[in-house]
Design a protein around this motif. Structure first.
Motif, PDB file in Angstrom:
ATOM      1  N   TYR A   6       0.868  -1.192   0.000  1.00 15.17           N
ATOM      2  CA  TYR A   6       0.000   0.000   0.000  1.00 15.17           C
ATOM      3  C   TYR A   6       0.897   1.232   0.000  1.00 15.17           C
ATOM      4  CZ  TYR A   6      -4.144   2.843   0.886  1.00 15.17           C
ATOM      5  OH  TYR A   6      -5.171   3.739   0.764  1.00 15.17           O
ATOM      6  N   LYS A 211      -5.073   1.368  -8.941  1.00 18.65           N
ATOM      7  CA  LYS A 211      -5.733   2.593  -8.510  1.00 18.65           C
ATOM      8  C   LYS A 211      -7.041   2.725  -9.288  1.00 18.65           C
ATOM      9  CE  LYS A 211      -3.144   6.200  -8.065  1.00 18.65           C
ATOM     10  NZ  LYS A 211      -2.264   7.325  -8.491  1.00 18.65           N
ATOM     11  N   ASP A 212      -8.122   2.993  -8.580  1.00 20.33           N
ATOM     12  CA  ASP A 212      -9.423   3.115  -9.218  1.00 20.33           C
ATOM     13  C   ASP A 212      -9.728   4.590  -9.496  1.00 20.33           C
ATOM     14  OD1 ASP A 212     -11.821   2.289 -10.289  1.00 20.33           O
ATOM     15  OD2 ASP A 212     -12.382   1.066  -8.551  1.00 20.33           O
ATOM     16  N   PRO A 220     -11.137   4.640  -3.693  1.00 18.82           N
ATOM     17  CA  PRO A 220     -10.720   3.316  -3.206  1.00 18.82           C
ATOM     18  C   PRO A 220     -11.018   2.224  -4.227  1.00 18.82           C
ATOM     19  CG  PRO A 220     -11.844   4.528  -1.476  1.00 18.82           C
ATOM     20  CD  PRO A 220     -12.015   5.333  -2.732  1.00 18.82           C
ATOM     21  N   LEU A 221     -10.263   1.159  -4.161  1.00 23.22           N
ATOM     22  CA  LEU A 221     -10.437   0.058  -5.108  1.00 23.22           C
ATOM     23  C   LEU A 221     -11.861  -0.500  -5.028  1.00 23.22           C
ATOM     24  CD1 LEU A 221      -7.072  -1.910  -4.765  1.00 23.22           C
ATOM     25  CD2 LEU A 221      -7.636   0.022  -6.250  1.00 23.22           C
ATOM     26  N   ALA A 246      -1.522  -1.176  -3.965  1.00 22.46           N
ATOM     27  CA  ALA A 246      -2.772  -0.418  -3.938  1.00 22.46           C
ATOM     28  C   ALA A 246      -2.440   1.032  -3.618  1.00 22.46           C
ATOM     29  CB  ALA A 246      -3.726  -0.995  -2.891  1.00 22.46           C
ATOM     30  N   ILE A 248      -4.255   5.104  -3.412  1.00 21.57           N
ATOM     31  CA  ILE A 248      -5.420   5.986  -3.497  1.00 21.57           C
ATOM     32  C   ILE A 248      -4.998   7.394  -3.105  1.00 21.57           C
ATOM     33  CG2 ILE A 248      -7.832   6.366  -2.867  1.00 21.57           C
ATOM     34  CD1 ILE A 248      -6.298   3.018  -2.157  1.00 21.57           C
ATOM     35  N   CYS A 259      -8.086   3.024   2.747  1.00 21.37           N
ATOM     36  CA  CYS A 259      -7.107   1.937   2.859  1.00 21.37           C
ATOM     37  C   CYS A 259      -7.813   0.623   3.200  1.00 21.37           C
ATOM     38  CB  CYS A 259      -6.076   2.296   3.923  1.00 21.37           C
ATOM     39  SG  CYS A 259      -4.729   1.105   4.118  1.00 21.37           S
ATOM     40  N   SER A 262      -9.950  -0.707   0.283  1.00 22.58           N
ATOM     41  CA  SER A 262      -9.108  -1.314  -0.748  1.00 22.58           C
ATOM     42  C   SER A 262      -8.571  -2.665  -0.300  1.00 22.58           C
ATOM     43  CB  SER A 262      -7.965  -0.366  -1.099  1.00 22.58           C
ATOM     44  OG  SER A 262      -8.476   0.835  -1.655  1.00 22.58           O
TER      45      SER A 262
END
Length: 271
Positions: A6, A211-212, A220-221, A246, A248, A259, A262
């Motif tokens: 992360y 990353k979304d 967040p994912l 991950a 964000i 966090c 995700s």
């Protein structure tokens, strides 16, 4: 299961290191939050690995044992370090390389595997065609430095850089042998057909920033429009053995909630 980290940049404002205002060899990214807090928050959610900006690990250049102790305390390991350079100014490149030597020395001591390269400046007068040759030769030169430390270098295309659109990314990678660290949201925002570009450069990808994105904002994912699950399944179906992160950054909501959201999304998928 896969190695999944992360990015700590979600937990504080992004700034540049102060010395870099007047000294190219000292400029770098820095998350403006105490490193103890950063590692604790990521670890408390459940992640066992993290990525951190160059400026944050350089805070421990004079006392590396403190950072090693911090990771041990929170039972978390450094997966990657993100480094930013301009790359296109030949007179400045030796100073940028000197900075990368410093960062790579620490990254190796702290047990990192990846050193992610960001950058590719756009001049005040706009993009010059030769800038792509300069960027390619710059990241290739820095990549060779990174390899000297046993770390894996990769280039991270980014909005606002010379490598934003799919055409720009293709132009750069036609001139460079450096590996590719795709950031899913940045690629989508830059106009890429995400599956097309991932398939095209699959053999150059050792590390992926998941990353979304939702209407241009990073989220967040699982909360955006990117098919993160489908992307992960595509890589797993091909026997991908690289690593994952991950991320964000820039999310206006609660970073701890982001966090955890995700992390929960990745349960059963990569974790």
């Amino acid at each position: 299961m896969a190695t999944v980290g992360y990015m700590t940049n979600a937990f504080g404002p992004l700034v540049g290191t102060g010395g870099g205002v007047t000294s190219m060899k000292d400029v770098g990214y820095l998350t403006l939050e105490n490193e103890t807090v950063l590692l604790k928050k990521v670890s408390d959610v459940g992640f066992k690995y993290f990525e951190m900006f160059e400026g944050n690990i350089c805070n421990f250049a004079k006392n590396p044992k403190d950072f090693l102790g911090l990771m041990k305390k929170h039972n978390i390991s450094l997966l990657g370090v993100y480094v930013g350079c301009h790359f296109i100014y030949p007179d400045a490149l030796p100073d940028e390389i000197a900075k990368v030597h410093k960062v790579a020395t620490l990254a190796k001591e702290f047990g990192a595997k990846h050193l992610v390269l960001g950058g590719g400046s756009i001049r005040a007068k706009g993009i010059q065609e030769d800038d792509y040759k300069l960027l390619a030769s710059g990241i290739d030169a820095v990549s060779e430095v990174v390899k000297e430390y046993g770390l894996t270098p990769s280039y991270h295309p980014h909005l606002g850089s010379l490598a934003e659109t799919p055409q720009q990314i293709d132009k750069l990678f036609s001139l460079s042998n450096t590996l590719f660290c795709p950031d899913i949201a940045h690629l989508i925002a830059g106009g890429c057909n995400i599956m097309q570009i991932l398939e095209k450069y699959y053999d150059r990808i050792p590390y992926i920033h998941l990353k979304d994105i939702d209407n241009g904002a990073f989220v967040p994912l699982g909360k955006g429009q990117a098919n993160i699950r489908g992307i992960v399944q595509f890589f797993l179906s091909k026997g991908y053995e690289g690593d994952w992160l991950a991320e964000i950054d820039g999310y206006p909501g609660d970073p701890e909630e982001a966090c955890k959201t995700s992390f929960d999304f990745l349960k059963g998928l990569l974790i």
